[in-house]
Write a protein that holds these residues in place. Structure first.
Motif, mmCIF file in Angstrom:
data_model
loop_
_atom_site.group_PDB
_atom_site.id
_atom_site.type_symbol
_atom_site.label_atom_id
_atom_site.label_comp_id
_atom_site.label_asym_id
_atom_site.label_seq_id
_atom_site.Cartn_x
_atom_site.Cartn_y
_atom_site.Cartn_z
ATOM 1 N N LYS A 12 15.740 -32.093 -18.894
ATOM 2 C CA LYS A 12 16.973 -32.078 -18.106
ATOM 3 C C LYS A 12 17.531 -30.665 -17.937
ATOM 4 C CE LYS A 12 20.020 -33.164 -22.031
ATOM 5 N NZ LYS A 12 21.033 -34.139 -22.564
ATOM 6 N N ARG A 13 17.237 -29.785 -18.896
ATOM 7 C CA ARG A 13 17.702 -28.399 -18.756
ATOM 8 C C ARG A 13 16.933 -27.674 -17.659
ATOM 9 N NH1 ARG A 13 16.925 -27.001 -24.968
ATOM 10 N NH2 ARG A 13 15.306 -28.585 -24.575
ATOM 11 N N LEU A 14 15.649 -27.967 -17.559
ATOM 12 C CA LEU A 14 14.857 -27.388 -16.481
ATOM 13 C C LEU A 14 15.317 -27.937 -15.130
ATOM 14 C CD1 LEU A 14 12.558 -25.586 -15.559
ATOM 15 C CD2 LEU A 14 10.955 -27.419 -16.118
ATOM 16 N N THR A 15 15.638 -29.218 -15.103
ATOM 17 C CA THR A 15 16.178 -29.819 -13.886
ATOM 18 C C THR A 15 17.480 -29.144 -13.486
ATOM 19 O OG1 THR A 15 15.196 -31.967 -14.437
ATOM 20 C CG2 THR A 15 16.994 -31.968 -12.844
ATOM 21 N N SER A 19 18.341 -26.995 -10.013
ATOM 22 C CA SER A 19 19.481 -27.293 -9.142
ATOM 23 C C SER A 19 20.364 -26.056 -8.983
ATOM 24 C CB SER A 19 20.289 -28.469 -9.701
ATOM 25 O OG SER A 19 20.980 -28.110 -10.892
ATOM 26 N N TRP A 20 20.467 -25.255 -10.038
ATOM 27 C CA TRP A 20 21.216 -24.012 -9.939
ATOM 28 C C TRP A 20 20.600 -23.067 -8.912
ATOM 29 C CZ3 TRP A 20 22.861 -21.832 -15.413
ATOM 30 C CH2 TRP A 20 23.832 -22.686 -15.966
ATOM 31 N N LEU A 21 19.292 -23.074 -8.823
ATOM 32 C CA LEU A 21 18.624 -22.183 -7.879
ATOM 33 C C LEU A 21 19.096 -22.417 -6.448
ATOM 34 C CD1 LEU A 21 14.877 -21.933 -8.988
ATOM 35 C CD2 LEU A 21 16.562 -20.089 -8.907
ATOM 36 N N ASP A 22 19.395 -23.662 -6.105
ATOM 37 C CA ASP A 22 19.898 -23.952 -4.757
ATOM 38 C C ASP A 22 21.263 -23.312 -4.534
ATOM 39 O OD1 ASP A 22 17.693 -25.437 -3.993
ATOM 40 O OD2 ASP A 22 18.540 -27.335 -4.691
ATOM 41 N N VAL A 23 22.119 -23.378 -5.556
ATOM 42 C CA VAL A 23 23.443 -22.759 -5.453
ATOM 43 C C VAL A 23 23.307 -21.246 -5.376
ATOM 44 C CG1 VAL A 23 25.670 -22.451 -6.613
ATOM 45 C CG2 VAL A 23 24.497 -24.671 -6.724
ATOM 46 N N LYS A 78 28.408 -13.256 -14.030
ATOM 47 C CA LYS A 78 29.381 -13.930 -14.883
ATOM 48 C C LYS A 78 28.676 -14.990 -15.735
ATOM 49 C CE LYS A 78 32.908 -11.533 -13.933
ATOM 50 N NZ LYS A 78 33.403 -10.606 -14.979
ATOM 51 N N THR A 79 29.113 -15.110 -16.976
ATOM 52 C CA THR A 79 28.421 -16.002 -17.911
ATOM 53 C C THR A 79 29.351 -16.986 -18.615
ATOM 54 O OG1 THR A 79 28.626 -14.325 -19.656
ATOM 55 C CG2 THR A 79 26.583 -14.321 -18.352
ATOM 56 N N ASP A 80 30.551 -17.195 -18.104
ATOM 57 C CA ASP A 80 31.408 -18.191 -18.751
ATOM 58 C C ASP A 80 30.803 -19.577 -18.565
ATOM 59 O OD1 ASP A 80 32.969 -19.627 -16.375
ATOM 60 O OD2 ASP A 80 32.876 -17.487 -15.912
ATOM 61 N N LEU A 88 23.301 -16.055 -15.952
ATOM 62 C CA LEU A 88 23.409 -17.165 -16.903
ATOM 63 C C LEU A 88 22.115 -17.961 -16.944
ATOM 64 C CD1 LEU A 88 25.234 -18.570 -18.900
ATOM 65 C CD2 LEU A 88 26.142 -19.965 -17.030
ATOM 66 N N LEU A 89 21.506 -18.171 -15.796
ATOM 67 C CA LEU A 89 20.229 -18.881 -15.756
ATOM 68 C C LEU A 89 19.174 -18.128 -16.558
ATOM 69 C CD1 LEU A 89 18.598 -20.482 -12.612
ATOM 70 C CD2 LEU A 89 17.246 -19.223 -14.271
ATOM 71 N N LEU A 90 19.080 -16.815 -16.347
ATOM 72 C CA LEU A 90 18.073 -16.028 -17.059
ATOM 73 C C LEU A 90 18.366 -15.966 -18.558
ATOM 74 C CD1 LEU A 90 17.441 -13.057 -14.585
ATOM 75 C CD2 LEU A 90 16.223 -15.225 -14.790
ATOM 76 N N GLN A 91 19.629 -15.917 -18.918
ATOM 77 C CA GLN A 91 19.996 -15.938 -20.339
ATOM 78 C C GLN A 91 19.473 -17.208 -21.009
ATOM 79 O OE1 GLN A 91 24.233 -15.579 -20.826
ATOM 80 N NE2 GLN A 91 24.165 -13.373 -21.093
ATOM 81 N N GLU A 92 19.712 -18.342 -20.382
ATOM 82 C CA GLU A 92 19.288 -19.616 -20.955
ATOM 83 C C GLU A 92 17.765 -19.722 -20.993
ATOM 84 O OE1 GLU A 92 21.210 -22.991 -19.269
ATOM 85 O OE2 GLU A 92 23.230 -22.226 -19.605
ATOM 86 N N LEU A 93 17.112 -19.210 -19.938
ATOM 87 C CA LEU A 93 15.657 -19.255 -19.888
ATOM 88 C C LEU A 93 15.048 -18.377 -20.981
ATOM 89 C CD1 LEU A 93 13.024 -20.124 -18.545
ATOM 90 C CD2 LEU A 93 13.328 -18.246 -16.898
ATOM 91 N N GLU A 94 15.645 -17.216 -21.211
ATOM 92 C CA GLU A 94 15.122 -16.328 -22.258
ATOM 93 C C GLU A 94 15.198 -16.995 -23.628
ATOM 94 O OE1 GLU A 94 15.934 -11.974 -24.359
ATOM 95 O OE2 GLU A 94 17.391 -12.779 -22.933
#
Length: 224
Positions: A12-15, A19-23, A78-80, A88-94
């Motif tokens: 679900k995190r990858l999902t 979805s974030w990529l579209d935004v 921004k990372t809030d 934020l996406l890259l932070q979580e992926l790392e």
């Protein structure tokens, strides 16, 4: 290019990231189009000596462009917890690179004419001889993004979002703003390929109409 296969059931995190990529795409594409439009209009002025006079509209146009793109750049770092941003996406992926793994990526190619390329394509960004994305690559991209956009962040906070009593230490140049937008465009294209096996060169669209046509029409009818 559209997705070339049907992926397996995924975390679900990858999902969420997909979805974030579209935004993020819509946000970055807006900046890419704004940059292109701004420079094309500047080119018109440079190439037409009759336009090269001080004008209130030029001041407004430039100010609106700077405010628009600098705030847009700020949003992507921004990372809030309530934000959606590329940083934020890259932070979580790392932190959890195992979620973007070989099994998932190869599944995107299943049933396509290029299915045989899947593992080779995955190796381009995977841990050497490993089964998930290399977090060192993500970390390097993340650091480059932060370093590049830093020149705009403080300016956005102290002069665009609100008027701070303190002057920003850095005033970004047009070239630096351009570099920020170009890097976002580049990184989006890379991570679209890594997350969804979709290939593109840039988020700058090929318009199906001549947007410059309005500049060939007198906006104020002659009085004679």
């Amino acid at each position: 290019m559209s997705k070339i296969g049907g992926p397996q059931k995924i975390d679900k995190r990858l999902t969420k990231w997909i979805s974030w990529l579209d935004v993020i795409k819509a946000e970055i594409q807006d900046l890419v189009i704004a940059k292109h439009t701004f420079h094309e209009v500047q080119k018109m002025i440079v190439e037409n000596s009759r336009l090269q006079n001080p004008n209130l509209f030029y001041r407004y146009f430039t100010s609106a462009y700077v405010s628009h793109v600098v705030i847009g750049l700020r949003r992507q770092i921004k990372t809030d917890p309530e934000s959606i941003s590329l940083v934020l996406l890259l932070q979580e992926l790392e932190k959890t690179p195992e979620l973007l793994n070989r099994k998932y990526y190869v599944s995107l190619y299943e049933g396509s004419a290029v299915e045989f390329l899947a593992n080779g394509d995955f190796e381009k960004f995977a841990v050497p001889n490993g089964d998930h994305i290399d977090p060192a690559i993500v970390k390097a991209d993340l650091q480059k993004l932060r370093d590049t956009i830093r020149c705009c962040e403080e300016f956005a906070d102290k002069r665009i979002a609100h008027r701070d009593k303190r002057d920003p230490k850095i005033l970004p140049t047009y070239n630096e703003v351009d570099a920020c937008i170009d890097l976002l465009d580049e990184l989006y294209v890379q991570y679209l390929l890594r997350f969804q096996a979709k290939k593109m060169n840039s988020l700058l669209p090929t318009l199906q109409y001549d947007w410059k046509e309005i500049f060939r029409i007198p906006w104020i009818p002659s009085k004679d």
